[in-house]
Design a protein around this motif. Sequence first.
Motif, PDB file in Angstrom:
ATOM      1  N   VAL A  83       0.849  -1.199   0.000  1.00 54.08           N
ATOM      2  CA  VAL A  83       0.000   0.000   0.000  1.00 54.08           C
ATOM      3  C   VAL A  83       0.882   1.245   0.000  1.00 54.08           C
ATOM      4  CG1 VAL A  83      -1.770   1.300   1.238  1.00 54.08           C
ATOM      5  CG2 VAL A  83      -1.823  -1.220   1.239  1.00 54.08           C
ATOM      6  N   GLY A  84       0.768   2.041  -1.070  1.00 54.75           N
ATOM      7  CA  GLY A  84       1.539   3.271  -1.173  1.00 54.75           C
ATOM      8  C   GLY A  84       2.974   3.025  -1.572  1.00 54.75           C
ATOM      9  N   PRO A  85       3.809   4.074  -1.574  1.00 52.28           N
ATOM     10  CA  PRO A  85       5.208   3.929  -1.972  1.00 52.28           C
ATOM     11  C   PRO A  85       5.961   2.982  -1.038  1.00 52.28           C
ATOM     12  CG  PRO A  85       4.569   6.246  -1.937  1.00 52.28           C
ATOM     13  CD  PRO A  85       3.451   5.481  -1.297  1.00 52.28           C
ATOM     14  N   GLY A 217       0.263   0.977   4.657  1.00 47.77           N
ATOM     15  CA  GLY A 217      -1.125   0.676   4.987  1.00 47.77           C
ATOM     16  C   GLY A 217      -1.363   0.499   6.477  1.00 47.77           C
ATOM     17  N   LYS A 218      -0.304   0.687   7.289  1.00 48.53           N
ATOM     18  CA  LYS A 218      -0.425   0.487   8.739  1.00 48.53           C
ATOM     19  C   LYS A 218      -0.768   1.780   9.471  1.00 48.53           C
ATOM     20  CE  LYS A 218       0.899  -3.777   8.152  1.00 48.53           C
ATOM     21  NZ  LYS A 218       2.127  -4.318   8.710  1.00 48.53           N
ATOM     22  N   VAL A 223      -0.427   8.092  -0.183  1.00 53.69           N
ATOM     23  CA  VAL A 223      -0.322   6.860  -0.973  1.00 53.69           C
ATOM     24  C   VAL A 223       0.314   7.104  -2.334  1.00 53.69           C
ATOM     25  CG1 VAL A 223      -2.244   5.735   0.197  1.00 53.69           C
ATOM     26  CG2 VAL A 223      -2.684   7.126  -1.840  1.00 53.69           C
ATOM     27  N   ARG A 224       0.533   8.366  -2.673  1.00 49.59           N
ATOM     28  CA  ARG A 224       1.237   8.713  -3.911  1.00 49.59           C
ATOM     29  C   ARG A 224       2.299   9.765  -3.594  1.00 49.59           C
ATOM     30  NH1 ARG A 224      -4.103   8.306  -5.422  1.00 49.59           N
ATOM     31  NH2 ARG A 224      -4.568   6.766  -7.056  1.00 49.59           N
ATOM     32  N   PRO A 290       5.253   1.265  10.970  1.00 51.70           N
ATOM     33  CA  PRO A 290       5.824   0.810  12.242  1.00 51.70           C
ATOM     34  C   PRO A 290       6.595  -0.495  12.126  1.00 51.70           C
ATOM     35  CG  PRO A 290       3.416   0.576  12.217  1.00 51.70           C
ATOM     36  CD  PRO A 290       3.788   1.389  11.015  1.00 51.70           C
ATOM     37  N   ASP A 291       6.245  -1.329  11.149  1.00 44.50           N
ATOM     38  CA  ASP A 291       6.985  -2.581  10.961  1.00 44.50           C
ATOM     39  C   ASP A 291       8.430  -2.324  10.551  1.00 44.50           C
ATOM     40  OD1 ASP A 291       4.711  -3.975  11.589  1.00 44.50           O
ATOM     41  OD2 ASP A 291       4.181  -4.439   9.509  1.00 44.50           O
TER      42      ASP A 291
END
Length: 299
Positions: A83-85, A217-218, A223-224, A290-291
Motif C-alpha cells: 500500500v503506497g510507496p 497501509g499500517k 499513498v502517492r 511501524p513494521d
Amino acid sequence: MERVHSDRSEQLYQLYKPLLFSLAYRMLGSVSDAEDIVQEAFLSWSERRPETVLNEKAYLCKMVTNRCVDRLRSPGKQREVYVGPWLPEPLITEALDSDSPSGAYLQKESLSTAYLLLLQQLSWVERAVFILREVLQYEYDEIAEIVDKSSSNCRQIFHRAKRSVSGLSGMADTVPLKSESLKALIEQFIHAVASGNTGQLMNLLKADVSMHSDGGGKVTAAVRPILGADRVIAFLMGIASKAPADMSFRIQMVNGNPGIVSYIGEQPSSVITFRMENDRIAEIYIVVNPDKLKHLPQR
C-alpha cells in the motif's frame, strides 16, 4: 572434529557477517530480513563439513544471494500488493567505525535511500552482480561462482546494470554534500518546519522536489508521491500542526548520510532521509510504517 567445525563456523561468522549483511540489505532493503537471512545461512553452514567447500566466502555469498531471491519471490514479499510507496527499511549507521569491517561495508554512498531505490529497479541477477562488483569490489570470476553465470556473462550483466542505474538516476553530475553541510541544512529544515517558516522551506527545497512517504497501509501516509515545493510544504505544515506535544527529533546517520529520526515520547515514529541536488533538497523520503521501525532503539 565437531568442536573444530564449531570453532571454524564462529570464525567465519565474525569474519563475513558484515559482508553478508551488507549484501543482503542492499538486495532486499530490509534490515530485519537481511539479519534473518545471514543467521539462516550460518545455521545451514554449521550443518556442513568444511572440507566439502573450497571457497568459503563465495559459498556463503551464494547462500545469502539465493535466500534473498527466494525471499523476493515469496508471496508475502511481493511489492505489487504494498500500500503506497515502498521505501527501504532505515539503517542507523551512526555508531559504526569506518575502519571496522562493518563500517567499511556500510558507510558508503551506495546505502542511501535513493541508491537503494535504484537497485530495486534491477532484476535480482543484475542487482546481485552490480552489488558484488560495484559496491563490494569482487572480481568477475568470483561473481560468476556466486550467481552461476560465466565470467564474461557477469561482465555484460554488470555493464547493463550500470547503464540502467545511471540512466534512472539522473544524478551523474551531482556532487554530494559533505555530511557536515547536509547536517546543517537538515537543522535548518527542522527549524523551518517546527516554526512554520514557509519562506525558509522554499529556499531549502528545489521547485520540483518530491516527497515519498511509506506507511505500508499500517498508519496514515500519502499513498502517492507529493510533487512540487508548494504541495510538499503544505503537507509538511499539515504534519507539524498535528504533531503531539511530546514529539522530538534527532539528527542521526541513516543509510550512510545524516537524516532525521522523530520520536513520540521514547518511541521512534518516523525516519526522514533526503536526496540533494545543487545544495537543495530534491527528494524527501519518510518511513512511518511501524513494521520498518521496530528494530530502531528508543530515544
